[in-house]
Motif scaffolding. Structure first.
Motif, PDB file in Angstrom:
ATOM      1  N   GLN A 135      -1.013   7.606  -7.216  1.00 49.73           N
ATOM      2  CA  GLN A 135       0.424   7.830  -7.135  1.00 49.73           C
ATOM      3  C   GLN A 135       0.748   9.085  -6.336  1.00 49.73           C
ATOM      4  O   GLN A 135       0.087  10.107  -6.465  1.00 49.73           O
ATOM      5  CB  GLN A 135       0.997   7.993  -8.547  1.00 49.73           C
ATOM      6  CG  GLN A 135       0.703   6.813  -9.460  1.00 49.73           C
ATOM      7  CD  GLN A 135       1.474   5.559  -9.062  1.00 49.73           C
ATOM      8  OE1 GLN A 135       2.703   5.584  -9.048  1.00 49.73           O
ATOM      9  NE2 GLN A 135       0.766   4.493  -8.734  1.00 49.73           N
ATOM     10  N   TYR A 136       1.755   8.977  -5.491  1.00 50.54           N
ATOM     11  CA  TYR A 136       2.257  10.175  -4.792  1.00 50.54           C
ATOM     12  C   TYR A 136       3.759  10.036  -4.623  1.00 50.54           C
ATOM     13  O   TYR A 136       4.305   8.937  -4.774  1.00 50.54           O
ATOM     14  CB  TYR A 136       1.513  10.416  -3.472  1.00 50.54           C
ATOM     15  CG  TYR A 136       1.626   9.317  -2.425  1.00 50.54           C
ATOM     16  CD1 TYR A 136       2.717   9.249  -1.561  1.00 50.54           C
ATOM     17  CD2 TYR A 136       0.605   8.371  -2.282  1.00 50.54           C
ATOM     18  CE1 TYR A 136       2.793   8.261  -0.592  1.00 50.54           C
ATOM     19  CE2 TYR A 136       0.682   7.377  -1.317  1.00 50.54           C
ATOM     20  CZ  TYR A 136       1.776   7.322  -0.475  1.00 50.54           C
ATOM     21  OH  TYR A 136       1.862   6.350   0.476  1.00 50.54           O
ATOM     22  N   PRO A 137       4.446  11.127  -4.312  1.00 46.76           N
ATOM     23  CA  PRO A 137       5.912  11.066  -4.286  1.00 46.76           C
ATOM     24  C   PRO A 137       6.445  10.090  -3.239  1.00 46.76           C
ATOM     25  O   PRO A 137       5.888   9.975  -2.149  1.00 46.76           O
ATOM     26  CB  PRO A 137       6.332  12.498  -3.927  1.00 46.76           C
ATOM     27  CG  PRO A 137       5.150  13.345  -4.213  1.00 46.76           C
ATOM     28  CD  PRO A 137       3.946  12.487  -4.065  1.00 46.76           C
ATOM     29  N   ALA A 138       7.514   9.428  -3.587  1.00 46.14           N
ATOM     30  CA  ALA A 138       8.097   8.411  -2.701  1.00 46.14           C
ATOM     31  C   ALA A 138       8.896   9.037  -1.567  1.00 46.14           C
ATOM     32  O   ALA A 138       9.441   8.323  -0.737  1.00 46.14           O
ATOM     33  CB  ALA A 138       8.994   7.471  -3.509  1.00 46.14           C
ATOM     34  N   ASN A 139       8.940  10.345  -1.550  1.00 44.08           N
ATOM     35  CA  ASN A 139       9.691  11.028  -0.494  1.00 44.08           C
ATOM     36  C   ASN A 139       9.077  10.814   0.885  1.00 44.08           C
ATOM     37  O   ASN A 139       9.749  10.909   1.899  1.00 44.08           O
ATOM     38  CB  ASN A 139       9.716  12.530  -0.767  1.00 44.08           C
ATOM     39  CG  ASN A 139      10.144  12.839  -2.178  1.00 44.08           C
ATOM     40  OD1 ASN A 139       9.444  12.490  -3.125  1.00 44.08           O
ATOM     41  ND2 ASN A 139      11.302  13.444  -2.329  1.00 44.08           N
ATOM     42  N   ILE A 140       7.779  10.512   0.896  1.00 43.31           N
ATOM     43  CA  ILE A 140       7.058  10.365   2.162  1.00 43.31           C
ATOM     44  C   ILE A 140       7.336   9.001   2.778  1.00 43.31           C
ATOM     45  O   ILE A 140       7.145   7.976   2.139  1.00 43.31           O
ATOM     46  CB  ILE A 140       5.539  10.486   1.916  1.00 43.31           C
ATOM     47  CG1 ILE A 140       5.213  11.769   1.189  1.00 43.31           C
ATOM     48  CG2 ILE A 140       4.748  10.298   3.202  1.00 43.31           C
ATOM     49  CD1 ILE A 140       4.873  12.937   2.032  1.00 43.31           C
ATOM     50  N   ARG A 141       7.797   9.013   4.000  1.00 41.25           N
ATOM     51  CA  ARG A 141       8.006   7.758   4.746  1.00 41.25           C
ATOM     52  C   ARG A 141       7.128   7.800   5.983  1.00 41.25           C
ATOM     53  O   ARG A 141       7.264   8.712   6.794  1.00 41.25           O
ATOM     54  CB  ARG A 141       9.469   7.625   5.184  1.00 41.25           C
ATOM     55  CG  ARG A 141      10.479   7.825   4.058  1.00 41.25           C
ATOM     56  CD  ARG A 141      10.761   6.521   3.338  1.00 41.25           C
ATOM     57  NE  ARG A 141      11.299   6.745   2.009  1.00 41.25           N
ATOM     58  CZ  ARG A 141      12.586   6.695   1.706  1.00 41.25           C
ATOM     59  NH1 ARG A 141      13.468   6.480   2.633  1.00 41.25           N
ATOM     60  NH2 ARG A 141      12.976   6.874   0.455  1.00 41.25           N
TER      61      ARG A 141
ATOM     62  N   GLU B  67       0.816  -1.216   0.000  1.00 38.66           N
ATOM     63  CA  GLU B  67       0.000   0.000   0.000  1.00 38.66           C
ATOM     64  C   GLU B  67       0.851   1.268   0.000  1.00 38.66           C
ATOM     65  O   GLU B  67       0.466   2.281  -0.559  1.00 38.66           O
ATOM     66  CB  GLU B  67      -0.941   0.012   1.216  1.00 38.66           C
ATOM     67  CG  GLU B  67      -2.195  -0.811   1.038  1.00 38.66           C
ATOM     68  CD  GLU B  67      -1.962  -2.284   1.304  1.00 38.66           C
ATOM     69  OE1 GLU B  67      -0.791  -2.704   1.379  1.00 38.66           O
ATOM     70  OE2 GLU B  67      -2.953  -3.022   1.426  1.00 38.66           O
ATOM     71  N   GLN B  68       2.002   1.202   0.689  1.00 33.77           N
ATOM     72  CA  GLN B  68       2.795   2.422   0.816  1.00 33.77           C
ATOM     73  C   GLN B  68       3.930   2.504  -0.190  1.00 33.77           C
ATOM     74  O   GLN B  68       4.738   3.425  -0.139  1.00 33.77           O
ATOM     75  CB  GLN B  68       3.371   2.530   2.226  1.00 33.77           C
ATOM     76  CG  GLN B  68       2.356   3.014   3.225  1.00 33.77           C
ATOM     77  CD  GLN B  68       2.951   3.099   4.600  1.00 33.77           C
ATOM     78  OE1 GLN B  68       4.159   3.138   4.787  1.00 33.77           O
ATOM     79  NE2 GLN B  68       2.088   3.117   5.588  1.00 33.77           N
ATOM     80  N   CYS B  69       4.015   1.499  -1.052  1.00 37.77           N
ATOM     81  CA  CYS B  69       5.182   1.513  -1.923  1.00 37.77           C
ATOM     82  C   CYS B  69       4.833   1.044  -3.329  1.00 37.77           C
ATOM     83  O   CYS B  69       4.652   1.846  -4.229  1.00 37.77           O
ATOM     84  CB  CYS B  69       6.262   0.649  -1.283  1.00 37.77           C
ATOM     85  SG  CYS B  69       7.885   1.144  -1.749  1.00 37.77           S
TER      86      CYS B  69
END
Lengths: 661, 171, 358, 354
Positions: B62-68, A99-101
């Protein structure tokens, strides 16, 4: 030695298509404490779980990270899987790489890098996890129902029918509550007592139900499954074991003209009385404040003399009875607002201005007028009655913003009853909006308007004042946009439904929260509507918010189901991820206490070594029966003495450090 | 033992074609391109905001992968010191997200969050942190789209500010 | 050695020249407080202010400094020592600061282990002293056998003359080289000091020595070490500790306190080892793994500090570790005064003497 | 001493959360500082409290040879009170010493100014000491003198004593010279903007209520900082935090810091590293300020003791200003029974989240 295994799931192609799972596993192999890392097509499937179990044995893993879908999907699955392989279930963390990746980042190198970072964070966290055990709490399989109205009666019957013992605590002489006071019910116009009385008889005779009437809750201690409740059994002056309920005493009592609260003070009762003829239990009580015996030093004694079974005992005193219960159903009902803030309507000033509940008694065949509608001032039959809706409801400016929900319907019913009983009488209804959300409700309202010719006027009532032998109701018809004045022999205010005056005090005793209007708060407005914030305490009826009879009954049965569900277990399993106190660090400032929504934090005295001395001091302690693991206390605590297991500062910081690398 | 083959297989059947095509391409930090990418830490409560992020995932937004994301049970569990720690360890922006006021799974946790961060947010600005580097959001479990929008907007704001130096304590 | 005269502007130019080639530390004023700290421009230097709160020691013994760098990511861990780099100049060192350097030298440079960081910094630091412009009531340098004009230990010594110029005295070869270099650069306002300037400087020094004389009567080291020898278990320490709030002001402002902690910081596979100031007043100072602490209360901790200043060091090195700068006296939030401790110890010693003799 | 200032009997009450006392017993008045009777009356009051067994310890000040620096002292018997002193150099906020008496069996008297008294109340509200264990001997404070300012006014001469008048002070040097300077020129910075010089809660009070000095300087400075750009604020605080030597004096004197194991002293979790760099200085300074926000009594003792002059009050007062504006709560320490507004909430609270 920490030995961490990392298991990266392909989720078919759901993860593997946009995350290079092999690369993620490879990067995990270089992380501290990681001794094994692998990938598999479906970790959640049986072979995947077996793979984890085998690896735990083969590589002596004592901690596990599964990189897969959201923990909301399979955290429980993987916890069970590692537990079966001998690892404490809380030594497993999920890295959410789907979900997060993989599902949100299409670029494979980017997704792969982030997945590796999420795995690193989970590894860093799991390295700081400690084994946690769920607590087992024994359950006392006895329920307490507070309030003997229809909500309490229904809940008690449902629980008792499932085979568990129930105690009903009712403040008044008899169970029955508000529903017993009503004449007919909408939208079917069933006779209220005809449908209620059989249920009252059922609770009265049920072998698993004990009724403590004329009693109140003194204090509640303990927690879910293990409440210790002190009940104040007020002195009745009548021995219930001997009394047959023959009625000699109350028929012969010389003090006859006391206002009957059951009849909303519109009728009378003697000093020794039952609330109404069908009272359950059918054992009278003496109103000591008005009984001649108590007022004049032992004079009178008429009841004692006439009692054929010698049941009168003037020496009885209040008794405090301590009992253990596993669950509590709060069903304390409502009262109608006094409307003191609305002097312009004249309730309490003009006798012919009454509330809906008064009207119920005036229209009821068991009421003071034996069902003949007579106005209180002179007993004349009213020829014009004005019903005022939203009397005290939906008025933020004067303190009550909510809708009382039942008034639209019961006022329509009362208007119909008026028209049935006095066909020539006019019925006018002032309203803001008509709300008829319920099965057959809209149809009922239309019948009132069309079949019974009830006159609906949209607008607020500005003033009620007397003129000659009648009242004048002034208001504005907002549909026509002009002022109106209606002559009325009676005005019936649909007074706001509000919690009992002592609801907040009772909530504090029981340890549940309430809103600004003092309605008890449900644990979740949508998903946990009959549970309170406090484990083991459930809500039914109007004490939680205004509602009508069918809703009340439904909620009571739901609350009963929750109780039965609890009682059907051998023991309650408490969450493992709960707060705990480092007593050495706790200074007893109790900043944690007000933020706990579950009242789970209590003071505790400890003994401590200070050099050669032993000192005593007070620290916080967490009741694991009440704590739900939200962690608010851990942040309120300035020194970090309060920790939330499973989400400790160390664990969260380790994650933060890892995701920032 | 739960058999999850069918659920997993179902998940597999969602092909790439079903994935939405909107959204910024998720360029990761230093993903081989050599260009600087902001590092953003998002503290999300388990019941609402984390679930909102999950929904963004299941909807393939889709959103930027910068977010952890760092998961916490409740936004009331977020100690302001975590924010400082994230900036120390190299975060360029920090987000805090919880259930909307009134919707807290634990009833009142986010009310304390709201009070606490009203004060902390002002204070961080006062000591010289750029206001765009820290933000708080109420995101419910059904607001996958709001999570995505927030992630995008916040990332772009932080990107435009360049790397954060305030409090940074890296080697 | 050589005596020069330098105008304020001349000194300003000298500092500006220095800034290009060395890290310059000098007294500065920050929010009304004088501190020793690095300066970026000559305008920041404030030589007329009071004794700076932050002592000179930070130049040779910084609050924290990196010792090692490590990379543990590869097959073989890489570890490299970090050496301090560059040249330093410390300007405006007071005589008490010079005395403190001498004490620190004994700790870090004497004996089998020579501290490499300290050695490197010390060797690459030019010390320009300043004759104290005034003497505060908290100053008690005289008790330790030197005074506010004593430049021993410095490479150069400045003395502010009544007209505003400085008398610049060369005390070491290195100081001489520096002056020569400056002269070569052609600093306007740097000239040979004539007899008049020389005598003005001597007069100024005599003036401040007279000011310092005032404390001599009140504070003495006579019998302090001996008195303390017999006071270790005295109830006095508990009384004193009752007031102590256990902060680090006295130790961190002390020009001779030199305790440090060694810590590591790791960022993924890379890490650094560094040392940073520590103080025996903190409860963590002697805290051991497992929670035991041989100095469990403020009493033991405060006593340790005072003994270290006034007794332990004497037994090991034959001199006091206190140099009488008065910072701890002036800044203690609860007015704990080491001079009263000295007086107490001296009185004890006298009492013991009487009893032995009697 | 006069009958009038005899202490009231200890207040009954249990220091547990739900039952925090809010009612206050009536206070008795004694002469004001500056009145020739003052010191005698104060000593009498303390002596009789000890002699009559109302208290077993008194925390106050004692004369020292350096008249600008009286020391904190702990009086256990009536005989010891002969050198008890209270003058305009009693700068030290002594309320924090109450923590050493958490397990002391007996009552403790504290001689407190307005600012110190707020600290006592805060410690009571933070449940560190029960109200009935403390005898609050309050003094309506005319303002305290900064010894450093006096010494700097005296130049090279050593100050022998200072005689304070209502508007000016006379500084007498060891050499016998005298000089008169305006009182405001030697008052401590915190006293120059003190709005609450009177003890909000006390059992005995000396002096009539003082007006305090209504200066908005601190809040003006805060407003000025708020108007700056983020980069300017960054530079401002970097410059100040750089000097921090991590002595923790600010924490150790703070009446809102009562933890026995402070987060800064913990090794696990490793909140604060020993390295002196801006990141750690910021972590320390911000965390300290945020931890006490909502409980900071504004006594500015931290600001006073900071040896390197970090303007801590610009942080504490900023936080207080925001807390007050946002949640409309009273200044901590001015009312018994008040908990930090940060452990409370209101559905109508302001919302900075999006």
């Amino acid at each position: 030695m920490k030995r961490i295994g990392v298991f990266v799931c392909h989720c078919g192609t759901n993860i593997a298509a946009t995350v290079d799972v092999e690369k993620v596993a490879e990067s995990a192999r270089h992380l501290p404490h990681v001794v094994f890392a692998t990938t598999y097509k479906f970790m959640c499937a049986d072979p995947g779980q077996k793979l984890i179990a085998d690896a735990i044995r083969e590589h002596a893993l004592n901690r596990v990270v599964v990189a897969a879908c959201s923990p909301h999907m399979h955290e429980r699955t993987f916890r069970k899987a590692v537990e079966r392989a001998g690892v404490n279930p809380y030594l497993m963390e999920v890295a959410n790489v789907r979900e997060q990746c993989s599902w949100v980042h299409r670029d494979k190198p980017v997704g792969t890098e982030k997945a590796a970072a999420l795995v690193a964070a989970a590894v860093a966290k799991v390295a700081r996890n400690v084994p946690l055990e769920s607590g087992k709490l024994p359950v006392e399989r006895r329920a307490l129902v507070v309030g003997g109205g229809i909500a309490g009666i229904q809940a008690a019957l449902d629980i008792a029918e499932s085979g568990y013992h129930v105690t009903i605590v009712e403040r008044e002489q008899s169970v029955g509550g508000r529903m017993a006071q009503l004449d007919k019910t909408f939208p079917t116009l069933d006779c209220s007592s005809c449908i209620l009385t059989p249920k009252m008889v059922d609770v009265g005779h049920h072998p698993m139900i004990e009724i403590c009437s004329y009693s109140e809750i003194e204090s509640v201690e303990g927690y879910v499954g293990n409440f210790e409740v002190t009940i104040r059994r007020k002195a009745t002056s009548v021995d219930p074991d001997v009394c047959t309920g023959c009625g000699e005493c109350w028929n012969r009592c010389p003090v006859k003209k006391l206002p009957s609260s059951f009849n909303m003070d519109l009728g009378h009762r003697p000093a020794i009385y039952v609330d109404f003829p069908q009272a359950i239990p059918n054992v009278p009580v003496i109103d000591r404040a008005n009984c001649t015996y108590y007022l004049r030093d032992g004079k009178c004694r008429v009841c004692e003399k006439v009692c054929p079974t010698k049941a009168i005992d003037f020496t009885l005193e209040d008794r405090l009875v301590k009992e253990r219960f596993g669950a509590i159903v709060m069903a304390t009902g409502f009262q109608t607002a006094s409307l003191q803030q609305y002097p312009e309507w004249g309730l309490g000033t003009y006798p012919d201005v009454v509330t809906g509940l008064h009207f119920e008694r005036l229209v009821s065949s068991t009421g003071p007028t034996e069902g003949k509608i007579k106005r209180p001032s002179d007993g004349k039959e009213p020829k014009s009655v004005v019903f005022v809706l939203c009397a005290g409801s939906r008025d933020e400016a004067r303190g009550r913003s909510y809708c009382s929900k039942a008034c639209c319907m019961y006022s329509a019913k009362q208007a119909i009853l008026l028209r049935e009983k006095i066909p020539q009488a006019q019925a006018h209804v002032f309203y803001m909006d008509i709300r008829t959300a319920g099965k057959d409700y809209e149809e009922f309202y239309m019948r009132a308007k069309e079949e019974y010719g009830v006159n609906y006027i949209r607008g607020r009532v500005a003033k009620v004042y007397p003129e000659k032998d009648h009242l004048v109701v002034r208001g504005e018809d907002t549909l026509l946009g002009r002022p109106v004045a209606v002559e009325a022999d009676m005005v019936v205010l649909a007074a706001a439904i509000e919690p009992r005056a002592d609801a907040a005090a009772l909530a504090q005793k029981v340890g549940i929260s309430y809103n600004r209007d003092h309605f008890f708060s449900e644990a979740h407005p949508k998903l946990r509507p009959v549970e309170s914030n406090t484990g083991g305490v459930f809500l039914a009826g109007c004490c939680q918010g205004p509602k009508d009879i069918p809703e009340t009954v439904a909620q009571a049965s739901a609350a009963a189901a929750k109780v039965v569900q609890m009682f059907s277990k051998d023991a309650l399993v408490s969450e493992a991820q709960l707060a705990s106190v480092n007593e050495a660090w706790c200074i007893g400032c109790f900043l944690c206490q007000p933020v706990c929504p579950y009242k789970a934090i209590q003071p505790k005295e400890i003994e401590e070594r200070r050099g050669r001395d032993k000192i005593k001091r007070t620290v916080s302690s967490v009741n694991t029966g009440l704590c739900q693991g939200c962690g608010a206390c851990a942040v309120a605590c300035p020194s970090g003495a309060m920790r939330l297991n499973g989400f400790t500062d160390e664990q969260i910081l380790a994650e933060v450090d890892a995701v920032c690398l | 033992m739960p058999v999850n083959e069918s659920a997993a297989a179902e998940a597999e059947m969602m092909t790439e074609a079903e994935m939405t095509t909107d959204g910024a391409s998720g360029a990761g930090a230093d993903a081989g391109t050599g260009t600087w990418e902001p590092r953003i830490v998002a503290f999300c409560c388990n019941w609402c905001s984390y679930a909102g992020a999950d929904l963004a995932g299941t909807s393939r937004k889709q959103y930027p992968a910068n977010i952890r994301i760092v998961r916490v049970p409740c936004s009331g569990r977020i100690n302001p010191q975590y924010i400082l720690r994230a900036f120390q360890r190299g975060a360029d922006g920090v987000m805090v997200a919880g259930c909307h006021p009134g919707d807290c799974h634990y009833t009142t946790g986010n009310y304390y969050t709201r009070r606490r961060f009203s004060v902390v947010q002002r204070f961080l600005e006062y000591v010289g942190l750029h206001p765009d580097r820290f933000s708080g959001h109420w995101i419910s479990g059904s607001e996958g789209e709001k999570f995505v929008q927030t992630a995008r907007e916040f990332t772009e704001k932080v990107r435009s500010l360049g790397p954060n130096e305030k409090m940074r304590d890296v080697l | 050695m050589a005596e020069k005269l330098v105008t304020s502007e001349g000194l300003f130019t000298m500092v500006e020249k220095l800034l290009g080639r060395a890290q310059v530390t000098a007294p500065r004023e920050e929010n009304g407080i004088a501190v020793f700290g690095p300066v970026n421009s000559a305008g920041q230097v404030e030589l007329d202010g009071p004794l700076p709160v932050i002592p000179e020691k930070s130049v040779v013994f910084p609050q924290s400094e990196t010792l090692l760098r490590m990379d543990l990511g590869g097959e073989v861990p890489k570890v490299e020592a970090v050496e301090p780099e560059g040249e330093q100049v410390i300007l405006g060192v007071r005589p008490c600061g010079l005395q403190a350097f001498a004490r620190l030298d004994r700790v870090f440079l004497e004996g089998a282990f020579v501290d490499p960081q300290y050695r490197r910094r010390r060797d690459h630091t030019l010390i320009i002293a300043l004759t104290c412009p005034t003497v505060k009531r908290s100053c008690f340098c005289r008790a330790f056998g030197y005074g506010p004009s004593d430049g021993s230990g410095a490479d150069l010594q400045l003395t502010r003359l009544p007209g505003g110029s400085f008398h610049l005295e060369t005390l070491t070869e290195r100081g001489g080289e520096f002056v020569a270099e400056m002269e070569k650069e052609g600093i306007a306002g740097l000239t040979d000091a004539g007899a008049e300037a020389g005598s003005a400087a001597r007069a100024e020094k005599a003036r401040v020595e007279r000011l310092a004389e005032r404390s001599a009567a009140a504070v003495s080291t006579e019998g302090v070490v001996e008195g303390l020898d017999g006071m270790y278990d005295d109830p006095y320490w508990a009384q004193l500790a009752e007031r102590c709030i256990s902060c680090g002001i006295c130790t961190y402002l002390c020009p001779t306190c030199h305790c440090f902690d060694i810590c590591e910081k790791a960022r993924g596979p890379e890490a650094e080892r560094y040392r940073c100031w520590d103080t025996c007043l903190f409860s963590n100072y002697t805290l051991m793994a497992g929670g035991a602490n041989p100095r469990p209360t403020v009493r033991e901790r405060l006593r340790n500090r005072l003994y270290h200043k006034l007794n332990f060091f004497n037994h090991r090195y034959g001199e006091f570790l206190c140099v009488g700068c008065g910072r701890c006296v002036e800044h203690c939030p609860t007015n704990i005064d080491i001079r009263k401790v000295m007086a107490k110890a001296a009185a004890r010693s006298r009492a013991q003497g009487v009893s032995v003799n009697g | 001493m006069s009958e009038a200032i005899k202490t009231a009997a200890p207040v009954e009450g249990e220091p547990m959360p739900a039952e925090l006392k809010t009612a206050e017993i009536p206070t008795r008045r004694g002469p004001a500082p500056g009145d020739p009777e003052f010191l005698g009356a104060l000593r009498d009051c303390c002596r009789s409290l000890l002699a009559e067994g109302h208290v077993q310890r008194i925390i106050a000040y004692r004369e020292t040879p350096d008249s600008l620096r009286p020391e904190v002292a702990f009086f256990a018997s009536p005989e010891e009170t002969g050198d008890l002193v209270w003058d305009l150099f009693c700068n030290t906020n002594i309320c924090k010493y109450l923590l050493d008496y958490r397990t002391f069996e007996g009552r403790i008297g504290v001689v407190v100014k307005g600012c110190d008294a707020r600290g006592v109340v805060q410690l009571i509200n933070d449940m560190q000491i029960p109200r009935d264990k403390v005898e609050i001997i309050g003094i309506c404070c005319p303002g305290q003198i900064d010894p450093a300012k006096v010494e700097s006014a005296a130049g090279e001469a050593w100050v022998s004593r200072v005689v304070a008048g209502p508007d000016s002070v006379e500084i007498v040097t060891e050499e016998g010279t005298e000089m008169r300077v305006p009182l405001e020129s030697v008052l401590t910075d915190r006293c120059l903007s003190c709005r609450k010089p009177n003890p909000p809660v006390a059992d005995v009070v000396f002096g009539e209520d003082q007006k305090g000095r209504i200066s908005d300087e601190v809040f003006e400075q805060i407003a000025e900082l708020e108007r700056m750009s983020s980069a300017e604020r960054d530079a401002f605080w970097n410059r100040h935090f750089e000097r921090c030597i991590r002595c923790f004096a600010c924490r150790n004197v703070c009446p809102a810091c009562s933890c026995t194991k402070c987060v800064f002293d913990q090794q696990e979790p490793d909140w604060l590293a020993g390295e002196r760099n801006q990141a750690n200085q910021h972590f320390f300074q911000i965390t300290r300020a945020v931890h006490v926000s909502g409980r900071c009594t504004g006594c500015e003792e931290c600001d006073r003791v900071c040896p390197v002059g970090i303007p801590l009050r610009l942080m504490n007062k900023k936080l207080w200003k925001d807390v007050k504006d946002l949640f409309d709560s009273p200044l901590p320490g001015t009312k018994l029974g008040v908990r930090s507004p940060l452990v409370m909430w209101d559905p109508k609270d302001a919302d900075s989240f999006e």
